[in-house]
Design a protein around this motif. Structure first.
Motif, mmCIF file in Angstrom:
data_model
loop_
_atom_site.group_PDB
_atom_site.id
_atom_site.type_symbol
_atom_site.label_atom_id
_atom_site.label_comp_id
_atom_site.label_asym_id
_atom_site.label_seq_id
_atom_site.Cartn_x
_atom_site.Cartn_y
_atom_site.Cartn_z
ATOM 1 N N VAL A 28 0.722 -1.183 -0.036
ATOM 2 C CA VAL A 28 -0.347 -0.257 -0.510
ATOM 3 C C VAL A 28 1.309 1.043 -0.210
ATOM 4 C CG1 VAL A 28 -1.376 1.193 1.207
ATOM 5 C CG2 VAL A 28 -2.116 -1.345 1.439
ATOM 6 N N GLY A 29 1.156 1.581 -1.126
ATOM 7 C CA GLY A 29 1.431 2.885 -0.568
ATOM 8 C C GLY A 29 0.679 4.363 -0.480
ATOM 9 N N ILE A 30 1.875 5.348 -0.071
ATOM 10 C CA ILE A 30 1.148 6.333 0.387
ATOM 11 C C ILE A 30 1.244 7.847 -0.651
ATOM 12 C CG2 ILE A 30 1.475 8.137 2.452
ATOM 13 C CD1 ILE A 30 2.537 5.991 3.920
ATOM 14 N N HIS A 31 0.202 8.364 -1.050
ATOM 15 C CA HIS A 31 0.460 9.225 -1.768
ATOM 16 C C HIS A 31 1.182 10.343 -1.596
ATOM 17 C CE1 HIS A 31 -2.997 8.071 -4.966
ATOM 18 N NE2 HIS A 31 -3.944 7.507 -3.902
ATOM 19 N N THR A 32 1.935 11.107 -2.878
ATOM 20 C CA THR A 32 2.183 10.397 -4.434
ATOM 21 C C THR A 32 3.315 10.137 -4.391
ATOM 22 O OG1 THR A 32 1.225 12.408 -4.781
ATOM 23 C CG2 THR A 32 2.478 11.440 -5.887
ATOM 24 N N GLY A 33 4.653 10.332 -3.703
ATOM 25 C CA GLY A 33 5.467 9.245 -3.666
ATOM 26 C C GLY A 33 5.567 8.035 -3.464
ATOM 27 N N GLY A 34 5.080 7.842 -2.481
ATOM 28 C CA GLY A 34 4.921 5.993 -2.095
ATOM 29 C C GLY A 34 4.515 4.903 -2.695
ATOM 30 N N VAL A 35 2.749 6.446 -4.043
ATOM 31 C CA VAL A 35 2.780 5.375 -4.370
ATOM 32 C C VAL A 35 3.139 5.013 -5.631
ATOM 33 C CG1 VAL A 35 0.620 5.310 -6.491
ATOM 34 C CG2 VAL A 35 0.297 6.050 -3.898
ATOM 35 N N ILE A 54 -3.047 5.037 -0.386
ATOM 36 C CA ILE A 54 -3.789 5.225 0.761
ATOM 37 C C ILE A 54 -3.272 6.716 0.504
ATOM 38 C CG2 ILE A 54 -3.739 5.631 3.105
ATOM 39 C CD1 ILE A 54 -3.601 3.084 3.687
ATOM 40 N N ASP A 55 -4.644 7.839 0.594
ATOM 41 C CA ASP A 55 -4.285 9.097 0.889
ATOM 42 C C ASP A 55 -4.696 9.768 2.642
ATOM 43 O OD1 ASP A 55 -4.232 12.061 1.373
ATOM 44 O OD2 ASP A 55 -4.676 12.178 -0.852
ATOM 45 N N VAL A 56 -3.516 10.121 3.478
ATOM 46 C CA VAL A 56 -3.487 10.279 4.942
ATOM 47 C C VAL A 56 -4.415 11.832 4.729
ATOM 48 C CG1 VAL A 56 -2.218 8.566 5.274
ATOM 49 C CG2 VAL A 56 -1.358 10.825 4.692
ATOM 50 N N ALA A 57 -4.790 12.254 3.833
ATOM 51 C CA ALA A 57 -4.685 13.749 4.514
ATOM 52 C C ALA A 57 -5.782 14.323 5.623
ATOM 53 C CB ALA A 57 -5.725 14.425 2.931
ATOM 54 N N PHE A 58 -7.181 13.209 5.871
ATOM 55 C CA PHE A 58 -8.287 13.339 6.874
ATOM 56 C C PHE A 58 -7.484 12.382 7.864
ATOM 57 C CE2 PHE A 58 -10.670 13.347 3.482
ATOM 58 C CZ PHE A 58 -11.343 14.560 3.014
ATOM 59 N N TYR A 59 -6.460 11.926 8.287
ATOM 60 C CA TYR A 59 -5.979 11.063 8.964
ATOM 61 C C TYR A 59 -5.036 11.541 9.651
ATOM 62 C CZ TYR A 59 -8.689 7.502 8.036
ATOM 63 O OH TYR A 59 -10.154 6.130 6.878
ATOM 64 N N ARG A 60 -4.631 13.460 9.172
ATOM 65 C CA ARG A 60 -2.961 13.500 10.189
ATOM 66 C C ARG A 60 -3.260 14.271 11.576
ATOM 67 N NH1 ARG A 60 1.214 13.808 7.904
ATOM 68 N NH2 ARG A 60 2.639 15.466 8.914
ATOM 69 N N ASP A 61 -3.019 14.638 12.493
ATOM 70 C CA ASP A 61 -2.871 14.630 13.729
ATOM 71 C C ASP A 61 -3.089 16.277 13.468
ATOM 72 O OD1 ASP A 61 -0.545 14.908 13.235
ATOM 73 O OD2 ASP A 61 0.215 13.643 15.372
ATOM 74 N N ARG A 97 5.227 10.937 11.203
ATOM 75 C CA ARG A 97 3.178 11.008 11.758
ATOM 76 C C ARG A 97 2.561 10.605 10.575
ATOM 77 N NH1 ARG A 97 2.486 14.286 16.022
ATOM 78 N NH2 ARG A 97 3.761 15.008 16.947
ATOM 79 N N THR A 98 3.308 10.703 9.473
ATOM 80 C CA THR A 98 2.562 10.376 8.065
ATOM 81 C C THR A 98 2.155 9.120 7.835
ATOM 82 O OG1 THR A 98 3.012 12.247 6.639
ATOM 83 C CG2 THR A 98 2.735 10.151 6.003
ATOM 84 N N THR A 99 2.786 8.338 8.840
ATOM 85 C CA THR A 99 3.688 6.492 8.743
ATOM 86 C C THR A 99 2.008 6.457 9.445
ATOM 87 O OG1 THR A 99 5.455 6.602 8.164
ATOM 88 C CG2 THR A 99 4.308 4.605 9.584
ATOM 89 N N ARG A 100 2.108 7.456 10.848
ATOM 90 C CA ARG A 100 0.678 7.223 12.187
ATOM 91 C C ARG A 100 -0.219 7.465 11.512
ATOM 92 N NH1 ARG A 100 -3.011 9.762 14.018
ATOM 93 N NH2 ARG A 100 -1.927 11.329 12.843
ATOM 94 N N ALA A 101 -0.891 8.165 10.169
ATOM 95 C CA ALA A 101 -1.826 8.493 9.990
ATOM 96 C C ALA A 101 -2.179 7.228 8.802
ATOM 97 C CB ALA A 101 -1.575 9.555 8.980
ATOM 98 N N ALA A 102 -0.989 6.764 8.041
ATOM 99 C CA ALA A 102 -1.696 5.635 7.138
ATOM 100 C C ALA A 102 -2.037 4.465 7.473
ATOM 101 C CB ALA A 102 -0.508 5.242 6.872
ATOM 102 N N LEU A 103 -1.041 3.900 9.180
ATOM 103 C CA LEU A 103 -1.951 2.919 9.640
ATOM 104 C C LEU A 103 -2.851 2.652 10.717
ATOM 105 C CD1 LEU A 103 1.027 2.601 11.948
ATOM 106 C CD2 LEU A 103 -0.116 0.277 10.498
ATOM 107 N N ASN A 104 -3.632 4.230 10.827
ATOM 108 C CA ASN A 104 -5.032 4.569 10.795
ATOM 109 C C ASN A 104 -5.827 4.090 9.448
ATOM 110 O OD1 ASN A 104 -4.780 5.089 14.320
ATOM 111 N ND2 ASN A 104 -4.541 7.535 13.148
ATOM 112 N N ALA A 105 -5.600 4.636 8.344
ATOM 113 C CA ALA A 105 -6.227 4.367 7.808
ATOM 114 C C ALA A 105 -5.907 3.011 6.955
ATOM 115 C CB ALA A 105 -5.387 5.426 6.190
ATOM 116 N N LEU A 106 -4.969 2.365 6.843
ATOM 117 C CA LEU A 106 -5.184 0.643 6.978
ATOM 118 C C LEU A 106 -6.476 0.177 7.929
ATOM 119 C CD1 LEU A 106 -4.378 -1.397 4.818
ATOM 120 C CD2 LEU A 106 -2.495 -1.224 7.047
#
Length: 167
Positions: A28-35, A54-61, A97-106
């Motif tokens: 699962v890639g994080i947008h954009t470079g991770g994808v 995954i786009d983590v925009a809505f999951y960021r703290d 923080r981006t990784t934490r948000a991606a975990l929450n989204a996943l």
């Protein structure tokens, strides 16, 4: 600061990941470079499971202070997450923080058997206890907060890294 050559780092990342990949492993890639990086890894590793993003925009703290990114993208997880080993892929690991948000989204999609993190570069400067299982390069000295490391993908599909001013 001399930047490592991105294409060489991708070869290193594939070599690190290959022994641990199973037939059930999904990326699962994080947008954009991770994808972008996940697309490349998916092809190089010959994975059967479809690629997720995954786009983590809505999951960021820090959504209240940063606001919503103008180019928010849709998350797509085209496989059953439940009980599957998943590797979250990002280009650069910084605060965590981006990784934490991606975990929450996943976890909104189900409970994976295991979640690992693969990154091209760890730039240092962690604020959360997050570490990549697969990392092609760790900077010897953390970058200052006013600088970012950006992954670019050329029209030929080749990757490069460059330093930019932080926004």
């Amino acid at each position: 600061m001399e930047l490592p050559e991105a294409e060489r780092l991708i070869v290193e990342l594939v070599a690190q990941m290959r022994p641990a990949i199973t037939p059930d492993t999904a990326l699962v890639g994080i947008h954009t470079g991770g994808v972008w990086l996940a697309e490349r890894l998916h092809a190089e590793l010959g994975l059967e499971a479809p690629l997720g993003s995954i786009d983590v925009a809505f999951y960021r703290d820090d959504l209240d202070s940063r606001g919503l990114h103008a180019k928010a993208r849709r998350s797509e997880i085209p496989f059953d997450v439940e009980g599957r080993p998943v590797v979250i892929v990002d280009d650069v690991l910084y605060t965590g923080r981006t990784t934490r948000a991606a975990l929450n989204a996943l976890f909104d999609y189900g409970r994976p058997a295991r979640v690992d993190l693969a990154v091209l570069v760890d730039r240092g400067g962690r604020e959360l206890p997050i570490e990549a299982r697969y990392c092609a390069h760790r900077l010897e000295r953390p970058l200052p907060p006013n600088r970012n490391l950006q992954l670019d993908r050329g029209d030929d599909g080749l990757f490069s890294l460059r330093l930019i001013e932080a926004k």
